[in-house]
Design a protein around this motif. Structure first.
Motif, mmCIF file in Angstrom:
data_model
loop_
_atom_site.group_PDB
_atom_site.id
_atom_site.type_symbol
_atom_site.label_atom_id
_atom_site.label_comp_id
_atom_site.label_asym_id
_atom_site.label_seq_id
_atom_site.Cartn_x
_atom_site.Cartn_y
_atom_site.Cartn_z
ATOM 1 N N PHE A 134 0.814 -1.371 -0.054
ATOM 2 C CA PHE A 134 0.089 0.065 0.175
ATOM 3 C C PHE A 134 0.677 1.244 0.011
ATOM 4 N N SER A 135 2.166 1.098 0.386
ATOM 5 C CA SER A 135 3.071 2.402 0.800
ATOM 6 C C SER A 135 2.250 3.434 1.534
ATOM 7 N N PRO A 136 1.841 3.125 2.632
ATOM 8 C CA PRO A 136 1.432 3.987 3.786
ATOM 9 C C PRO A 136 2.034 5.354 3.981
ATOM 10 N N ASN A 137 3.490 5.445 3.512
ATOM 11 C CA ASN A 137 4.122 6.602 4.080
ATOM 12 C C ASN A 137 4.293 7.458 2.840
ATOM 13 N N ALA A 138 3.936 7.025 1.559
ATOM 14 C CA ALA A 138 4.121 7.789 0.378
ATOM 15 C C ALA A 138 2.884 8.744 0.409
ATOM 16 N N LEU B 269 -1.634 16.057 -2.209
ATOM 17 C CA LEU B 269 -2.625 16.713 -1.760
ATOM 18 C C LEU B 269 -2.185 17.430 -0.609
ATOM 19 N N THR B 270 -2.390 18.643 -0.293
ATOM 20 C CA THR B 270 -1.945 19.426 1.137
ATOM 21 C C THR B 270 -3.170 19.337 2.083
ATOM 22 N N ARG B 271 -2.722 19.398 3.320
ATOM 23 C CA ARG B 271 -3.727 19.440 4.262
ATOM 24 C C ARG B 271 -4.796 20.379 4.069
ATOM 25 N N GLN B 272 -4.589 21.782 3.744
ATOM 26 C CA GLN B 272 -5.765 22.653 3.427
ATOM 27 C C GLN B 272 -6.747 22.065 2.283
ATOM 28 N N GLN B 273 -5.908 21.389 1.444
ATOM 29 C CA GLN B 273 -7.057 20.944 0.554
ATOM 30 C C GLN B 273 -7.810 19.992 0.715
ATOM 31 N N ALA B 274 -7.425 18.993 1.817
ATOM 32 C CA ALA B 274 -8.258 17.920 2.399
ATOM 33 C C ALA B 274 -9.464 18.396 2.995
ATOM 34 N N ALA B 275 -8.963 19.471 4.006
ATOM 35 C CA ALA B 275 -10.169 20.038 4.774
ATOM 36 C C ALA B 275 -10.904 20.651 3.782
ATOM 37 N N ALA B 276 -10.668 21.372 2.791
ATOM 38 C CA ALA B 276 -11.815 22.074 1.937
ATOM 39 C C ALA B 276 -12.596 21.035 1.278
ATOM 40 N N THR C 280 0.246 12.008 3.674
ATOM 41 C CA THR C 280 0.521 10.797 3.479
ATOM 42 C C THR C 280 -0.502 10.055 2.943
ATOM 43 N N ARG C 281 -0.269 8.919 2.461
ATOM 44 C CA ARG C 281 -1.514 8.022 2.076
ATOM 45 C C ARG C 281 -2.162 7.211 3.552
ATOM 46 N N ALA C 282 -1.404 7.185 4.630
ATOM 47 C CA ALA C 282 -1.908 6.680 5.805
ATOM 48 C C ALA C 282 -2.939 7.769 6.389
ATOM 49 N N GLN C 283 -1.995 8.927 6.363
ATOM 50 C CA GLN C 283 -2.853 9.943 7.036
ATOM 51 C C GLN C 283 -4.090 10.619 6.119
ATOM 52 N N ALA C 284 -4.187 10.316 4.953
ATOM 53 C CA ALA C 284 -5.321 10.392 4.115
ATOM 54 C C ALA C 284 -6.619 9.599 4.555
ATOM 55 N N ALA C 285 -6.021 8.115 4.696
ATOM 56 C CA ALA C 285 -6.930 7.027 5.074
ATOM 57 C C ALA C 285 -7.671 7.575 6.604
ATOM 58 N N ALA C 286 -6.785 7.845 7.705
ATOM 59 C CA ALA C 286 -7.401 8.023 8.749
ATOM 60 C C ALA C 286 -8.452 9.184 8.541
ATOM 61 N N ILE C 287 -7.986 10.129 7.866
ATOM 62 C CA ILE C 287 -9.023 11.050 7.869
ATOM 63 C C ILE C 287 -10.209 10.918 7.303
ATOM 64 N N ILE C 288 -10.214 9.759 6.187
ATOM 65 C CA ILE C 288 -11.544 9.632 5.423
ATOM 66 C C ILE C 288 -12.252 8.565 6.295
#
Length: 487
Positions: free
Chosen positions: A314-318, A389-396, A456-464
């Motif tokens: 999965f490459s979680p840290n990418a 993807l940046t953190r502010q883009q994800a929030a928006a 990261t892909r892992a951080q994005a997964a946690a947010i979703i």
């Protein structure tokens, strides 16, 4: 500009309105009587005699008919039911409601306003030798629905007056009576792919023939939900340790509190549970997650099909790419988009962005996310699919999906983060709201949000996953428990 709503949207909005078509496969409130139902039975309490009487019936005792007039933007709902009491009492009811629906496309809202057809309203309640017959029924309701990408939110009100009469029978010592019931109802609810809740609070004022007055308050909530559970594999020599399943549930709770002149005060509760449904999901087999902090979140999203990775790594840290996140959010909002696309059979001649091919995997989810206003391109013609993807883009993106941009304070405010000045204007409202909702947090050590940092892909997964928990649990908590138990 106002437009009459289309056939399919008309059905959808009216199903969400306060007078719901009683579908025994779902948990929906039926009318404003406080009744509850599952796929087998329906129950409600009646107070017309001066004391509570419980009436019940099964699915065969309820008949529903719908007629849609697309040109007029009308939905006509007619239903009949026959219920019995524990001591042989009998209730028969037949009403027809007509609602006119107007769609406000520019702001994504709809209104549904309806009333009962007076000549269609028939109701009798037989209690012993006394028959209470509905002689007049006045009813009006209004509902507004705010259609956001991830969830529809609605609120409505209803006012009604029922007048019942009985005929005198001197031989049996029965006097003629007139009883009036005033009804004041408010309801709120939401509906999304992962669940829905309809909560009603209804107050009744009953004026009996001798002038005495009784008061009843009903609080009712019907909920359906989809819950993700992990199921361990009891066979230790199997090819996998366990996997996820989705449990679909629906239930209703109804509480009546009453103060009746000749009976006193009291409280009665009704509950109805639907038979749960289970669906097993595919088993993830990633080889680079065994000790990773986001292992559970990643495997949940993969099992649900929200994350789609064909390799065993999965490459979680990418870093998470914009295209992959857009697809994941598109799936999280509504997994039916591909089925809808197949039914519609409408294809575009050109891609919506120059740098994204129509043949790209899951392209239709990107189209859906863009059309729903969840995500935008870097320009009008480009998307930068492989950009990070940046953190502010994800929030928006998250807040656009929820439709909660207006939950931020008035313009010119500042967030509590030390790097507030680094947050772009387009994302400031979203950063504020995701923080308030707990969807994203900043660095607790530095007090910074780090808006331009890449996820990261892992951080994005946690947010979703947190986004899904909000749709599944937080909305239900707010629309049910907070209203029923903390008013």
């Amino acid at each position: 500009m106002q437009k009459k709503i289309t056939f399919m949207t008309l059905i959808t909005i009216l199903m969400l309105s306060m007078i719901s078509v009683p579908n025994f496969a779902q948990a929906k409130a039926l009318d404003v009587n406080g009744g509850i139902q599952n796929e087998y039975t329906y129950e409600e309490l009646v107070f017309i005699t001066g004391k509570p009487i419980k009436f019940s019936g099964n699915s065969k005792n309820i008949k529903i008919d719908e007629k849609v007039n697309e040109k007029k933007g009308e939905l006509t709902e007619s239903y009949k039911l026959t219920l019995t009491g524990q001591n042989g009492e009998k209730l028969t009811r037949s009403y027809t409601y007509v609602s006119k629906v107007t769609n406000y496309d520019q702001i994504g809202q709809s209104t549904a306003n309806g009333e009962v057809i007076s000549k269609s309203a028939k109701e009798t309640i037989q209690v012993g030798d006394v028959k209470y017959e509905l002689s007049d029924y006045q009813f009006t309701k209004g509902t507004v629905t705010d259609k956001r990408p991830a969830s529809d939110y609605y609120s409505g009100n209803a006012l009604a007056r029922k007048t019942y009469t009985t005929k005198a029978d001197p031989k049996k010592g029965i006097k003629a009576q007139t009883i009036t019931v005033e009804v004041n109802n408010q309801n709120v609810g939401y509906e999304n792919f992962w669940g829905g809740t309809d909560t009603q609070i209804t107050e009744y004022q009953i004026t009996y023939d001798n002038g005495s007055v009784g008061y009843v308050k009903n609080r009712l909530s019907s909920t359906k939900s989809r819950v993700l559970n992990y199921e361990e594999n009891p066979a230790s020599l199997g090819s996998f340790y366990g996997g996820y399943s989705v449990i679909s549930n629906a239930n209703s709770v109804s509480e009546y509190t009453y103060d009746l002149p000749s009976y006193g005060k009291g409280k009665m509760n009704l509950n109805a549970e639907h038979t749960p449904r289970i669906e097993r999901l595919i088993v993830p087999k990633f080889r680079d997650l065994s000790s990773h902090w986001a292992k559970d979140e990643i495997e949940k999203l993969y099992s649900l099909g929200i994350l789609d990775e064909q390799s065993n790594f999965f490459s979680p840290n990418a870093k998470m790419q914009r295209y992959d996140f857009a697809i994941a959010i598109g799936k999280a909002v509504d997994l039916r988009v591909l089925e809808d696309n197949k039914r519609n059979k409408k294809t575009q001649t050109a891609s919506i962005f120059k740098d994204v091919k129509r043949t790209a995997k899951n392209y239709n989810y990107l189209v859906s996310a863009v059309e729903k206003g969840i995500i935008t391109g870097t320009t009008k013609t480009t998307f930068d699919p492989e950009g990070y993807l940046t953190r502010q883009q994800a929030a928006a993106i998250l807040i656009r999906a929820l439709g909660l941009e207006t939950k931020a304070p008035d313009p010119s405010y500042k967030t509590s983060y030390r790097d507030d000045a680094q947050i772009y204007d387009y994302a400031r409202d979203a950063v504020y709201v995701v923080t308030e909702l707990g969807l994203m947090t900043g660095d607790t050590t530095t007090g910074r949000f780090n808006p331009k940092n890449h996820l990261t892909r892992a951080q994005a997964a946690a947010i979703i996953v947190r986004f899904l928990e909000y749709l599944e649990n937080d909305l239900q908590q707010n629309y049910r428990d907070d209203i029923l138990f903390f008013d």
